[in-house]
Design an enzyme around this catalytic site. Structure first.
Site, PDB file in Angstrom:
ATOM      1  N   SER A 175      34.296  33.179  42.960  1.00 35.30           N
ATOM      2  CA  SER A 175      34.966  32.730  44.139  1.00 35.30           C
ATOM      3  C   SER A 175      34.444  32.083  45.515  1.00 35.30           C
ATOM      4  CB  SER A 175      35.823  34.541  44.344  1.00 35.30           C
ATOM      5  OG  SER A 175      35.603  35.509  43.367  1.00 35.30           O
TER       6      SER A 175
HETATM    7  N1  SAH Z   1      33.630  38.257  40.213  1.00 32.81           N
HETATM    8  C1  SAH Z   1      33.833  36.564  40.292  1.00 32.81           C
HETATM    9  C2  SAH Z   1      34.418  36.599  40.012  1.00 32.81           C
HETATM   10  C3  SAH Z   1      35.276  35.886  38.806  1.00 32.81           C
HETATM   11  S1  SAH Z   1      37.023  35.509  38.290  1.00 32.81           S
HETATM   12  C4  SAH Z   1      32.906  36.226  40.922  1.00 32.81           C
HETATM   13  O1  SAH Z   1      31.831  36.715  41.765  1.00 32.81           O
HETATM   14  O2  SAH Z   1      32.464  34.319  41.136  1.00 32.81           O
HETATM   15  C5  SAH Z   1      37.437  37.013  37.266  1.00 32.81           C
HETATM   16  C6  SAH Z   1      37.118  37.063  36.148  1.00 32.81           C
HETATM   17  O3  SAH Z   1      38.062  38.437  36.158  1.00 32.81           O
HETATM   18  C7  SAH Z   1      36.952  36.247  35.220  1.00 32.81           C
HETATM   19  O4  SAH Z   1      34.708  35.855  34.497  1.00 32.81           O
HETATM   20  C8  SAH Z   1      37.688  37.162  34.259  1.00 32.81           C
HETATM   21  O5  SAH Z   1      37.755  36.490  32.939  1.00 32.81           O
HETATM   22  C9  SAH Z   1      37.702  38.174  34.333  1.00 32.81           C
HETATM   23  N2  SAH Z   1      39.028  39.263  33.697  1.00 32.81           N
HETATM   24  C10 SAH Z   1      40.344  39.220  34.079  1.00 32.81           C
HETATM   25  N3  SAH Z   1      41.081  40.229  32.947  1.00 32.81           N
HETATM   26  C11 SAH Z   1      40.186  40.725  33.615  1.00 32.81           C
HETATM   27  C12 SAH Z   1      39.924  42.471  33.011  1.00 32.81           C
HETATM   28  N4  SAH Z   1      41.018  42.591  31.798  1.00 32.81           N
HETATM   29  N5  SAH Z   1      38.775  42.851  32.696  1.00 32.81           N
HETATM   30  C13 SAH Z   1      37.541  42.935  32.445  1.00 32.81           C
HETATM   31  N6  SAH Z   1      38.086  41.246  32.961  1.00 32.81           N
HETATM   32  C14 SAH Z   1      38.891  40.735  33.518  1.00 32.81           C
END
Ligand code: SAH
Length: 229
Positions: free
Chosen positions: A74
């Site tokens: 993000s």
């Molecule tokens: N927090 C991260 C952003 C990650 S993007 C940062 O610091 O940049 C969002 C993440 O959510 C992805 O890795 C995706 O695989 C995960 N995700 C999507 N659906 C999910 C679910 N149901 N349970 C756990 N993780 C999930």
């Protein structure tokens, strides 16, 4: 800062990234982030550790970057804004994050909460995040390979939950993990919101009279998906 071990393991990176990060924090201030606890957490976590070496030069730009497996880290403003909405000026004991990705937001949350519980559905990213958090010697994080859109089957009680992926409805099983007064922060796309992949940052607060919803900024997140990968 309350976190043992946080902020260490960053020596040898050099002044360049320290200065670039300080500039990022000033930019966040200019973009309306007011919570000093969040701003100092953003200043403490070296974002370039969380992206591939080839992208490190762009680590402090205010943009999302690819982290593999079709997912993104993000942008700094989003991480700061969600953390600020989760904290709402309170000290946080426990925080649950859904969607660890590469672990950047996890590391920021680890600076502002006593314990961070985080789950990720893609096993390759769980392993990547674990490596990053270990490299920074962050020890107050519990990381699990799990689907955070369903019941986690745990006896968790947290002050805040941050969902880092776009949801089309409030994942109801999560609400019971919140303490009274606790806050769920998530990017929520209601069916009438139009464009795909666009959500509104939404806060559900467990107020004494029942859950109370507030809607904030327009954001873009990768989707919250069911099941493990
Ligand atoms: N927090 C991260 C952003 C990650 S993007 C940062 O610091 O940049 C969002 C993440 O959510 C992805 O890795 C995706 O695989 C995960 N995700 C999507 N659906 C999910 C679910 N149901 N349970 C756990 N993780 C999930």
């Amino acid at each position: 800062m309350a976190t043992p071990g946080a902020g260490r393991g960053t020596s040898g990176i050099g002044m360049t990234s320290d200065r670039t990060r300080a500039r990022m924090v000033e930019r966040l201030r200019g973009e309306g982030i007011r919570d000093e606890v969040v701003l100092s957490a953003m200043n403490a976590v070296p974002r370039h550790i969380f992206v591939d070496e080839a992208l490190a030069i762009r680590a402090y730009d205010d943009s999302p970057l690819p982290i593999g497996n079709g997912q993104t880290i993000s942008q700094p403003w989003i991480v700061a804004r969600m953390s600020e909405l989760a904290r709402n000026g309170r000290d946080l004991d426990g925080v649950l994050e859904i969607g660890t990705g590469c672990g950047y937001q996890t590391a920021v949350l680890a600076q502002i909460a006593k314990t961070v519980y985080t789950v990720e559905r893609i096993v390759a990213l769980v392993n990547k995040a674990r490596r990053h958090l270990q490299a920074l010697k962050i020890r107050n994080v519990r990381l699990a390979h799990a689907d955070g859109s369903t019941d986690l089957g745990e006896d968790l009680r947290v002050d805040a939950i941050i969902v880092a992926a776009g949801a089309t409805h409030v994942p109801a099983p999560l609400l019971r993990y919140l303490k009274p007064g606790g806050r769920l922060v998530l990017p929520l796309a209601r069916s009438d919101d139009g464009e795909r992949g666009v959500q509104k940052l939404t806060v559900i607060e467990m107020a004494p009279a029942g859950p109370r919803e507030q809607v904030f900024d327009t954001v873009r997140f990768v989707p919250l998906l069911p099941g493990l990968a």
